[in-house]
Design an enzyme around this catalytic site. Sequence first.
Site, mmCIF file in Angstrom:
data_model
loop_
_atom_site.group_PDB
_atom_site.id
_atom_site.type_symbol
_atom_site.label_atom_id
_atom_site.label_comp_id
_atom_site.label_asym_id
_atom_site.label_seq_id
_atom_site.Cartn_x
_atom_site.Cartn_y
_atom_site.Cartn_z
ATOM 1 N N PHE A 53 0.848 -1.189 0.000
ATOM 2 C CA PHE A 53 0.000 0.000 0.000
ATOM 3 C C PHE A 53 0.883 1.239 0.000
ATOM 4 O O PHE A 53 1.746 1.417 0.863
ATOM 5 C CB PHE A 53 -0.913 0.005 1.225
ATOM 6 C CG PHE A 53 -1.866 1.169 1.265
ATOM 7 C CD1 PHE A 53 -2.897 1.274 0.344
ATOM 8 C CD2 PHE A 53 -1.733 2.155 2.231
ATOM 9 C CE1 PHE A 53 -3.787 2.345 0.379
ATOM 10 C CE2 PHE A 53 -2.622 3.232 2.284
ATOM 11 C CZ PHE A 53 -3.649 3.325 1.344
ATOM 12 N N TYR A 55 1.094 5.473 -0.046
ATOM 13 C CA TYR A 55 0.306 6.656 0.313
ATOM 14 C C TYR A 55 1.148 7.914 0.361
ATOM 15 O O TYR A 55 0.626 9.016 0.526
ATOM 16 C CB TYR A 55 -0.362 6.448 1.676
ATOM 17 C CG TYR A 55 0.618 6.108 2.779
ATOM 18 C CD1 TYR A 55 1.268 7.102 3.501
ATOM 19 C CD2 TYR A 55 0.926 4.786 3.077
ATOM 20 C CE1 TYR A 55 2.178 6.789 4.486
ATOM 21 C CE2 TYR A 55 1.831 4.459 4.078
ATOM 22 C CZ TYR A 55 2.456 5.465 4.771
ATOM 23 O OH TYR A 55 3.368 5.140 5.754
ATOM 24 N N GLY A 56 2.480 7.780 0.245
ATOM 25 C CA GLY A 56 3.387 8.919 0.309
ATOM 26 C C GLY A 56 4.433 8.820 -0.780
ATOM 27 O O GLY A 56 4.110 8.736 -1.965
ATOM 28 N N SER A 57 5.699 8.792 -0.399
ATOM 29 C CA SER A 57 6.771 8.816 -1.395
ATOM 30 C C SER A 57 6.840 7.551 -2.254
ATOM 31 O O SER A 57 7.421 7.570 -3.344
ATOM 32 C CB SER A 57 8.130 9.050 -0.712
ATOM 33 O OG SER A 57 8.402 8.025 0.218
ATOM 34 N N GLU A 130 12.570 2.409 3.963
ATOM 35 C CA GLU A 130 11.608 3.023 4.870
ATOM 36 C C GLU A 130 12.050 3.044 6.327
ATOM 37 O O GLU A 130 11.480 3.788 7.121
ATOM 38 C CB GLU A 130 10.261 2.286 4.773
ATOM 39 C CG GLU A 130 9.581 2.397 3.422
ATOM 40 C CD GLU A 130 9.124 3.809 3.119
ATOM 41 O OE1 GLU A 130 8.626 4.485 4.039
ATOM 42 O OE2 GLU A 130 9.279 4.242 1.964
#
Length: 243
Positions: A53, A55-57, A130
């Site tokens: 999933f 949602y950002g970078s 991450e």
Amino acid sequence: MTIALTEDLLAKFDRRIEDTGPAPGIKILNDRDYRAIRARLLAERPPGTVWVFAYGSLLWNPCFDVEEERKAMLHGWHRRFSLWLTRWRGTRERPGLMLALDRGGSCRGVVYRIPEHDVEAAIDRLLRREMGANPPTNVPRWISVRSTGENLRAIAFVADRNGPAYAATLPDEATVEILSLAAGHVGSCADYLRRTVLQLEARTIRDTTLWRLQAKVAVYLASLDTDATLPPPIVEIDHACEG
């Protein structure tokens, strides 16, 4: 609707910041740590395809081959600038903020399907991208999302509220100033915000909170004198944070 946070505004305060490496005393995840986290994720893997999933970078830099992309809705978590950074897009003198999933609400993003032959290597690259500090605050887990009429299990990174890099909710004034001025050796928080909004918009996903933030950051940057000394950080943290 045109984004207010333009490249010209970002260029006003573009500055080169040297990477000084991990802060003294901070513990960094090593190869054995990454292998253990990957093994746990794979042991909990549901049957079938592995989805991630985004949602950002990850929307513009997934760091692995993508076999398929779908829009998806996640319930029970929302996208928020909930991680402190004193490296990457911030410094120890002027900490930045990064997006993570925090509990409550919902979040629209996309899911990526990882090719089966690349699952272990892709997860390893994802973890190393991450997560850095040990213990991490940005932690991977399997979540349930709804996509194209079906429920899927996917890997997502969520904020550990007990983690050392967790940023509790700040007043808008503080968040806007931090996102406007914080930067590190990979770029600025304002650039990170702009890229995320543009990537979501390109997928016809309107995050009203991020859209409002980018407009406020644009106003803040436009009000600054490029020849003046930057104001001191509005928020200080007393330890190094690398997510």
